[in-house]
Design an enzyme around this catalytic site. Structure first.
Site, PDB file in Angstrom:
ATOM      1  N   HIS A   1       0.292   8.225   1.201  1.00 23.06           N
ATOM      2  CA  HIS A   1       0.096   6.793   1.001  1.00 23.06           C
ATOM      3  C   HIS A   1      -1.388   6.488   1.195  1.00 23.06           C
ATOM      4  O   HIS A   1      -1.881   6.463   2.329  1.00 23.06           O
ATOM      5  CB  HIS A   1       0.931   5.995   1.998  1.00 23.06           C
ATOM      6  CG  HIS A   1       2.398   6.156   1.802  1.00 23.06           C
ATOM      7  ND1 HIS A   1       3.277   6.397   2.832  1.00 23.06           N
ATOM      8  CD2 HIS A   1       3.155   6.124   0.668  1.00 23.06           C
ATOM      9  CE1 HIS A   1       4.501   6.497   2.352  1.00 23.06           C
ATOM     10  NE2 HIS A   1       4.454   6.337   1.047  1.00 23.06           N
ATOM     11  N   VAL A   2      -2.096   6.252   0.105  1.00 24.41           N
ATOM     12  CA  VAL A   2      -3.546   6.036   0.199  1.00 24.41           C
ATOM     13  C   VAL A   2      -3.812   4.528   0.258  1.00 24.41           C
ATOM     14  O   VAL A   2      -4.317   3.905  -0.678  1.00 24.41           O
ATOM     15  CB  VAL A   2      -4.300   6.737  -0.948  1.00 24.41           C
ATOM     16  CG1 VAL A   2      -4.344   8.234  -0.704  1.00 24.41           C
ATOM     17  CG2 VAL A   2      -3.681   6.459  -2.319  1.00 24.41           C
ATOM     18  N   HIS A   3      -3.475   3.965   1.407  1.00 24.84           N
ATOM     19  CA  HIS A   3      -3.496   2.523   1.620  1.00 24.84           C
ATOM     20  C   HIS A   3      -4.840   1.892   1.235  1.00 24.84           C
ATOM     21  O   HIS A   3      -4.900   0.890   0.515  1.00 24.84           O
ATOM     22  CB  HIS A   3      -3.218   2.217   3.095  1.00 24.84           C
ATOM     23  CG  HIS A   3      -2.049   2.936   3.667  1.00 24.84           C
ATOM     24  ND1 HIS A   3      -0.758   2.492   3.528  1.00 24.84           N
ATOM     25  CD2 HIS A   3      -1.979   4.087   4.393  1.00 24.84           C
ATOM     26  CE1 HIS A   3       0.068   3.322   4.142  1.00 24.84           C
ATOM     27  NE2 HIS A   3      -0.649   4.292   4.678  1.00 24.84           N
ATOM     28  N   ASP A   4      -5.917   2.479   1.740  1.00 20.66           N
ATOM     29  CA  ASP A   4      -7.228   1.844   1.621  1.00 20.66           C
ATOM     30  C   ASP A   4      -7.759   1.871   0.198  1.00 20.66           C
ATOM     31  O   ASP A   4      -8.613   1.055  -0.165  1.00 20.66           O
ATOM     32  CB  ASP A   4      -8.221   2.527   2.561  1.00 20.66           C
ATOM     33  CG  ASP A   4      -7.808   2.406   4.015  1.00 20.66           C
ATOM     34  OD1 ASP A   4      -7.041   1.479   4.337  1.00 20.66           O
ATOM     35  OD2 ASP A   4      -8.229   3.249   4.822  1.00 20.66           O
ATOM     36  N   THR A  10       0.818  -1.219   0.000  1.00 23.49           N
ATOM     37  CA  THR A  10       0.000   0.000   0.000  1.00 23.49           C
ATOM     38  C   THR A  10       0.849   1.266   0.000  1.00 23.49           C
ATOM     39  O   THR A  10       0.403   2.310  -0.488  1.00 23.49           O
ATOM     40  CB  THR A  10      -0.963   0.026   1.191  1.00 23.49           C
ATOM     41  OG1 THR A  10      -0.227   0.065   2.420  1.00 23.49           O
ATOM     42  CG2 THR A  10      -1.881  -1.188   1.184  1.00 23.49           C
TER      43      THR A  10
END
Length: 351
Positions: free
Chosen positions: A270-273, A204
């Site tokens: 950081h746009v993990h989702d 991610t």
């Protein structure tokens, strides 16, 4: 692999959260995705604020028919930790959402999940972008969930990779390690195609959103604004984009950019989702490796640490499929294009 365009029915649990918000908006932009239930878990902010954010985002995107429910109000065994420094006091950075007109469901999140899974066996995908508290409680109530759900996608953990909360622990797992341990234990021994798909930090953090991505989103949405994300601004100015959805996302993401820069990661987010949501939607390519996951719950310094046994050295069966490859450029093409199209539709409907 991808299943782009195939109908997807989702049960979503989040702790909105800037990247949760972007992931939710993306899912709501997809015509082939039906978010059947949206449940709220405490994490980035308290659960009442999570639910308010979810209701407001649904209304902003023109989707008011989704039931929003609250589940647990705290982790299973430890006090709740929230992250106002990461996501802002309301969880959406500098964005200001109108108070939602809709109300939170009178039903408990766990009851809704269990009822939906029992009524629609093999049809629902669970997307979990929050601490796993609600899902652990749902598994206690209905241990057959691993067999009743079509797929499970989890954002959480870090495997032989630096943590983002402690040196070894990722945020979601660190907030409720006991819940994460229960969830992985529930899947041990299930067939490989039923094991949860785990989007951990090593994948991610490759989904690095930058100001130029937001500018591209503005272009795709038909915005006349040349600059949606301002540099750090002591005067606290907000985006002046005419489109309310773009304005919300731009203001939320600027806060997230500033947070990452403060911790020497650059002016990015950081746009993990978002990546986990794209997997749940069947819209991006990825590869996985089966593993047995252990979650540390006892050691103070290592609490929330996740360890993956890929080689069967523990003599236990796998309980997860950990994503081992992704394509960030393709992910951003998919996500930005779809959200941009939604913003255009909302402009047309409003005009």
């Amino acid at each position: 692999m991808t299943e782009s365009g195939a109908p997807v029915r989702l049960l979503v649990d989040n702790d909105t959260g800037i990247d949760d918000a972007l992931a939710l908006v993306y899912l709501l932009s997809l015509s082939h995705v039906d978010v059947e239930v949206l449940t709220s878990t405490p994490g980035n902010v308290a659960v009442e604020q999570v639910a308010r954010n979810n209701l407001a985002l649904l209304e902003l995107c023109g989707r008011t028919g989704v039931e929003v429910a609250v589940g647990a109000t705290a982790p299973l065994e430890i006090p709740l930790t929230t992250t106002p420094e990461t996501h802002g006091p309301q969880g959406i950075g500098y964005a200001e959402l109108p108070a939602p007109e809709g109300a939170v469901s009178p039903h408990h999140a766990v009851d809704l999940w269990v009822e939906a899974a029992r009524q629609h066996p093999g049809e629902l995908t669970a997307l979990l972008t929050a601490p796993l508290t609600n899902f652990a409680l749902a598994l206690r109530k209905e241990p057959r969930l691993p067999k009743l759900l079509k797929r499970v996608v989890i954002m959480g953990g870090s495997y032989y990779y630096q943590g983002n909360t402690t040196p070894t622990a990722e945020w979601n797992t660190h907030v409720d390690p006991h819940a994460a341990a229960e969830v992985f234990a529930a899947f041990e021994g299930e067939p490989e195609d039923r094991l949860p798909i785990v989007c951990a930090l090593e994948m991610t953090e490759r989904i690095e959103l930058r100001p130029e991505h937001v500018a591209e989103l503005g272009r795709l949405a038909g915005s006349a604004e040349a600059e949606l994300v301002l540099p750090e601004d002591p005067e606290g100015r907000r985006s002046t984009a005419a489109n309310p959805l773009l304005r919300c996302l731009s203001d939320a993401l600027r806060f997230y950019f500033e947070f990452h820069r403060h911790y020497d990661q650059g002016y990015l987010a950081h746009v993990h989702d978002v990546f986990a949501a794209a997997i749940a939607a069947g819209a991006v390519d990825y590869r996985t490796r089966p593993a047995t996951v252990h979650v540390e719950t006892g050691s103070g310094l290592l609490v929330g640490t996740t360890v993956a046994d890929y080689r069967g050295l523990w003599g236990r069966k796998p309980n997860a499929r950990i994503v081992s490859w992704n394509d960030p450029e393709a992910t951003f093409r998919e996500v930005l294009g779809s959200i941009g199209a939604l913003a255009r539709r909302l402009d047309s409907a409003g005009g």
